[in-house]
Design a protein around this motif. Sequence first.
Motif, PDB file in Angstrom:
ATOM      1  N   VAL A  29       0.777  -1.254  -0.001  1.00 13.96           N
ATOM      2  CA  VAL A  29      -0.011   0.277   0.224  1.00 13.96           C
ATOM      3  C   VAL A  29       0.495   1.102   0.173  1.00 13.96           C
ATOM      4  CG1 VAL A  29      -2.082   0.929   1.156  1.00 13.96           C
ATOM      5  CG2 VAL A  29      -1.946  -1.242   1.301  1.00 13.96           C
ATOM      6  N   GLN A  32      -1.638   6.010   3.485  1.00 15.69           N
ATOM      7  CA  GLN A  32      -3.206   5.768   4.053  1.00 15.69           C
ATOM      8  C   GLN A  32      -3.114   6.957   4.468  1.00 15.69           C
ATOM      9  OE1 GLN A  32      -0.109   3.713   4.380  1.00 15.69           O
ATOM     10  NE2 GLN A  32       0.400   3.819   6.476  1.00 15.69           N
ATOM     11  N   THR A  59       2.474   8.255   5.564  1.00 15.97           N
ATOM     12  CA  THR A  59       0.907   8.195   6.357  1.00 15.97           C
ATOM     13  C   THR A  59       0.466   9.243   6.568  1.00 15.97           C
ATOM     14  OG1 THR A  59       1.267   5.713   7.516  1.00 15.97           O
ATOM     15  CG2 THR A  59      -0.886   7.497   8.766  1.00 15.97           C
ATOM     16  N   ALA A 131      -5.766   2.637   1.122  1.00 23.09           N
ATOM     17  CA  ALA A 131      -6.395   2.874   2.092  1.00 23.09           C
ATOM     18  C   ALA A 131      -6.134   2.965   3.333  1.00 23.09           C
ATOM     19  CB  ALA A 131      -5.999   1.104   2.659  1.00 23.09           C
ATOM     20  N   ALA A 132      -7.374   3.196   4.459  1.00 20.96           N
ATOM     21  CA  ALA A 132      -8.547   4.408   5.030  1.00 20.96           C
ATOM     22  C   ALA A 132      -9.460   3.329   5.904  1.00 20.96           C
ATOM     23  CB  ALA A 132      -8.496   5.096   4.315  1.00 20.96           C
ATOM     24  N   THR A 137     -13.463   5.256   0.886  1.00 19.78           N
ATOM     25  CA  THR A 137     -11.710   5.152   0.623  1.00 19.78           C
ATOM     26  C   THR A 137     -12.149   4.946  -0.844  1.00 19.78           C
ATOM     27  OG1 THR A 137     -10.605   4.812   2.732  1.00 19.78           O
ATOM     28  CG2 THR A 137      -9.486   4.728   0.281  1.00 19.78           C
ATOM     29  N   ILE A 155      -5.484  -2.107   9.507  1.00 19.90           N
ATOM     30  CA  ILE A 155      -4.841  -0.831   9.770  1.00 19.90           C
ATOM     31  C   ILE A 155      -3.829  -0.805  10.566  1.00 19.90           C
ATOM     32  CG2 ILE A 155      -4.931   1.885  10.685  1.00 19.90           C
ATOM     33  CD1 ILE A 155      -7.929   1.921  10.677  1.00 19.90           C
TER      34      ILE A 155
END
Length: 474
Positions: A29, A32, A59, A131-132, A137, A155
Amino acid sequence: MTGRTLYQRIVASHTVRQLGDSGQILLYVDRQVLNEYTSPQAFAALHAQGRSVWRPSATLAVVDHVNATTPVRNARSMVLVDAGRARQVSTLAENCARHGIELFDMLDPRQGIEHVVASEQGWVLPGMVMAAGDSHTTTHGAMGALGFGIGSSEIEHLLATQTLIYRPQKNLRVTVHGQLQPGITAKDLVLGLIAQIGADGASGHVIEYAGEAIRAMGIEGRLTLCNMSVEAAARGAIVAPDERLFDYLQGRARVPQGAQWDAAVAQWRQLRSDDEAVFDREVSLNASTLAPRVTWGTSPDHGVPIDGVVPHPENEADLQRRQGMQRALAYMDLQPGQALQGLPISHAFIGSCTNSRIEDLRDAARYLKGRRVAPGVRALVVPGSSMVRAQADAEGLGRVFEDAGFEWRQAGCSMCVAMNEDHLNPGDRCASSTNRNFEGRQGQGARTHLMSPAMVAAAAVCGALTDLRTLRCD
């Protein structure tokens, strides 16, 4: 070799390895976003295992769900009287400080709803995986990226490893022919699609949007489209990057500049489905025949054109769906065959990650200029970010809203999810630009009708659900 869809190409380029014969992969990923509502449990589990965040620079954290949206924003107005909400905000700040994660807190001029901030900042770029901890999202597919929501345990895994265990989805192409007519927006299009295929119609699939109407659509409309694709149970939604997207991205804060920009665009131009790619399913819509849409029930697929009527459950062959319709009608206090146009409302709300960007506000303001909110209606506009609010003020839109009798508020999720002071009371009926009309979504016992921001504006000035194409309030 059979060609690949854009979704398949992105997944393949981010696959670390196959996970045995499970059909799952380890997916890398790129970036995020965290919020104060869904991240505390993940951090707590991370700390309990003695782990750290593997790649803090990937992040970004925002406060968006529980913060106040009072018209004036300062240190005093942002003090949360609810101890639980205050702890969520302080815990996010503590976790970000501990791990070196960038945070847009409540007083940051870049603060806003995570799905608005990410595209606004250029945080999500074509070809990325995002991704979140929020189902919407999927919004970021408008950036030519793969975006999807994850749970708290995921997460934690993502923070610790920058990867996720992922099961590739099937491919659904939605081709939209023709052109949207004046007054018809991406919100009407996606509500029409959900009504056509059902609230579970895209389950197990990632949607790729294509066709003449999509190519002509602005990026903010595509963001709305991809955002609400999850309301048809899609695991993702995507639009191939094009010149409209490049124009939207160029010059934004987190986007490559100079020679790096030129190199990036050259690469992004290659991000498309192969001509010989085979989709598992195909759906077509004709944009030119769409009318303004409005929901009547308690699911986003409970929708009809504004000049339509509430459907009869007896015409539904599926027993479970029929029972769901009956329950929805009882909750919404509506009758089969009842016209929706002219149905009185008590509230009007423009906002949410679906429809709170500058184009949404411009659309609504066009129908409000020179008009006033009807007596007895409380109307709110909550921009999706502080930057959207500043731009709207610079364009004079804030004054249009205030002159019309709307409350012109600060950025946040607000009445979309009713986690702060912005909520409805039992029996209230709201024309809303949000994404969900579930029971209690905007407040216990409250009744929500989904529609575009312009349709909300029309309802507000008429005091009832109204066809904006023939806006009259007499």
